[in-house]
Enzyme design. Structure first.
Site, PDB file in Angstrom:
ATOM      1  N   GLY A  35      35.617  40.175  34.657  1.00  0.00           N
ATOM      2  CA  GLY A  35      34.787  40.372  33.309  1.00  0.00           C
ATOM      3  C   GLY A  35      33.476  40.058  33.724  1.00  0.00           C
ATOM      4  N   HIS A  36      32.707  40.118  34.680  1.00  0.00           N
ATOM      5  CA  HIS A  36      31.581  39.749  35.312  1.00  0.00           C
ATOM      6  C   HIS A  36      30.876  40.602  36.111  1.00  0.00           C
ATOM      7  CE1 HIS A  36      33.882  37.248  38.130  1.00  0.00           C
ATOM      8  NE2 HIS A  36      33.053  37.385  38.837  1.00  0.00           N
ATOM      9  N   ALA A  37      29.753  40.483  36.768  1.00  0.00           N
ATOM     10  CA  ALA A  37      28.995  40.854  38.169  1.00  0.00           C
ATOM     11  C   ALA A  37      28.273  39.677  38.561  1.00  0.00           C
ATOM     12  CB  ALA A  37      28.217  41.872  37.472  1.00  0.00           C
ATOM     13  N   ARG A  83      33.112  43.908  37.289  1.00  0.00           N
ATOM     14  CA  ARG A  83      34.619  43.880  37.827  1.00  0.00           C
ATOM     15  C   ARG A  83      35.430  43.267  37.006  1.00  0.00           C
ATOM     16  NH1 ARG A  83      32.870  40.302  41.887  1.00  0.00           N
ATOM     17  NH2 ARG A  83      30.986  41.672  41.645  1.00  0.00           N
ATOM     18  N   ILE A 133      26.683  37.758  35.658  1.00  0.00           N
ATOM     19  CA  ILE A 133      26.330  38.030  34.392  1.00  0.00           C
ATOM     20  C   ILE A 133      27.664  38.288  33.733  1.00  0.00           C
ATOM     21  CG2 ILE A 133      25.281  39.908  33.419  1.00  0.00           C
ATOM     22  CD1 ILE A 133      24.021  40.605  36.234  1.00  0.00           C
TER      23      ILE A 133
END
Length: 129
Positions: A46-48, A93, A118
């Site tokens: 749940g982030h980049a 992802r 992020i």
């Protein structure tokens, strides 16, 4: 977006040995961590990352990785310990559908830095446009 890497494997009747040396990855490994005992129905990620690249390996069991480049989403099932998914920078992802006993090994190009993440999808989308 999908970038699967075959990890060299030495096959032996006593068991297989997977080897990751500097030629396998396009970066030096700065951090290693693994996810395990992920509850049924839970998801991770749940982030980049702005700068960090990661190689994800299902060393045991299986799980799915949903990759999102801001325009296209792609779902990849990881279930082979001699295959890794290389995730480049600025790719959102999410990891989900963990099988019982699944272990996800992550080889990262950078040490942990909260400023590299992020974590809000709307922020991510605005940065991509």
């Amino acid at each position: 977006m999908k970038n699967l890497i075959e990890i060299p494997r030495i096959t032996d009747p006593r068991g297989n040995l997977a080897v990751i040396e500097k030629e396998v990855l396009p970066y030096a490994i700065k951090r290693v961590y693994y996810l395990h005992d992920v509850p049924s129905g839970a998801y991770r990620g749940g982030h980049a990352h702005k700068e960090c690249k990661e190689l994800l390996i299902a060393v045991s069991g299986s799980f799915e990785v949903v990759l999102d480049n801001g325009n296209t989403k792609e779902r990849i099932m990881l279930s082979k310990p001699n295959q890794g998914l290389l995730i480049d920078v600025n790719i959102w992802r999410e990891l989900e559908n963990f099988s019982s006993g699944a272990v996800c090994l992550v080889l990262a190009s950078h040490e942990y830095d909260e400023d590299d993440y992020i974590r809000n999808y709307e922020t991510y989308k605005s940065l991509k446009s």
